[in-house]
Design a protein around this motif. Structure first.
Motif: not given
Length: 366
Positions: A43, A45, A75, A106-107, A109, A142-143
């Motif tokens: 993971d 970002a 992200k 994929y997020l 963020h 999503f986070s």
């Protein structure tokens, strides 16, 4: 896919003062051992390590392994996006930086009230859905760092998301501000799979006060403090991945061992953790996880996480180190430079009253 993921927010550094000085050779060794042990989820970002984490992923994975041998999550840097036209720029830059060709997960963020409003206005989810149709995103989610009510709204308005990433750990489980349990229950109600971030709360649950560490060691001398936190998160229903920010070989070996022999916490262990929570609450005054999101918006470039860590150590051992303080603020802002603009508070996943706590540290400045 095993439940443990390698988080790359806190990679090993050559110079602890410089987030960009990633020890690439050592990270490669950690990634190799992680994969050798049968784990493959990584993971990253856009902003991690001052935008160097994605490049480190490319060197450790993309340039050394077949794409099918690892699972990669990235992200969208929603805080940087100023219009819908910028989504392709950031997304393509991420593909280039990682060299990954596509993202398995994929997020969007750090969704919260403000950021979700902007993402909605700019069509962020719609852009990501297009990338999913093109095969550049396999799973979209999503986070999230906000209250359960906002989370319920996002999931109601975007029922097609594939997963949600939440901050969950036993210390924050019943926290009225972070709302780990309430957010978890909201996602379960919407029947979405969950990725857990901050299972050891930025290292807080791995580096316990002596009284708490002794309590766990007396119960089981062979179990690390972090193992209890990881098991707590991993044993929850709907959780399919638990991220751990590992930066030593010892951590990789310990964490992979926990997940190779994963067992839920028993009732006696849960009772002991309740005692641990009370001990931590007495000794850790500022619940900062060193995520650095506050730094993204601080106009005075105050090294807030490092200063909070210094203050927490002072509260535990009653010794404020001026040497470390001066080293932390070298060429950066100091606590007393705070403008009380509160932009940092709005960006803080832990909802810490940052300016108020900076005033406590400013009292030590000479």
């Amino acid at each position: 896919m095993k439940k443990l993921g390698f988080g790359t927010m806190r990679l090993p550094l050559i110079n602890p003062e410089d987030k960009t000085s990633i020890d690439q050779n050592y990270f490669n060794q950690l990634a190799d051992k992680f994969i050798e042990k049968g784990f493959n989820y990584f993971d990253t970002a856009y902003p991690y390590h001052d935008e160097k984490s994605e490049g480190a992923i490319k060197k450790a994975l993309t340039e050394r392994y077949d794409r099918k041998d690892y699972i990669l999550a990235d992200k969208m840097p929603t805080i940087l996006v100023k219009s819908g036209d910028e989504y392709p720029m950031y997304f393509n830059r991420q593909l280039e930086r990682t060299g990954a060709e596509y993202f398995d997960y994929y997020l969007m963020h750090n969704m919260g009230k403000d950021r979700y409003a902007k993402t909605t206005e700019f069509g962020g989810f719609e852009f990501a859905e297009e990338m999913k149709k093109e095969g550049k995103i396999r799973k979209l989610g999503f986070s999230f760092h906000d209250d359960a009510e906002t989370l319920d709204r996002i999931l109601t308005e975007h029922p097609d998301v594939d997963f949600v990433q939440l901050q969950i750990n036993y210390f924050d489980w019943n926290n009225k501000i972070i709302q780990s349990r309430l957010c978890y229950e909201t996602v379960v109600r919407h029947c979405k799979p969950i990725i857990v971030m901050e299972p050891v709360k930025g290292g807080t649950l791995a580096n316990l006060p002596k009284e708490a560490a002794d309590l766990l060691r007396e119960f089981n001398p062979d179990a690390s403090p972090a193992s209890y936190a990881l098991r707590f998160a991993a044993s929850l229903d709907n959780v399919f991945m638990v991220l751990s920010g590992m930066n030593t070989m010892e951590q990789v070996l310990d964490n992979t061992s926990v997940f190779d022999n994963l067992t839920p916490l028993n009732e006696e262990e849960k009772e002991i953790l309740e005692k641990v929570i009370k001990i931590i609450e007495k000794s850790v005054e500022i619940p900062c996880t060193s995520c650095g999101y506050c730094m993204e918006v601080c106009p005075k470039n105050i090294p807030i996480p490092q200063l909070f860590g210094l203050y927490n150590n002072y509260k535990i051992n009653n010794n404020f180190s001026n040497m470390y303080h001066n080293r932390i603020i070298y060429n950066r802002g100091k606590s007393s430079d705070c403008l009380n603009c509160h932009r940092c508070e709005k960006n803080c996943p832990q909802h810490i009253a940052i300016p108020d706590n900076l005033k406590k540290i400013a009292a030590f400045e000479k």
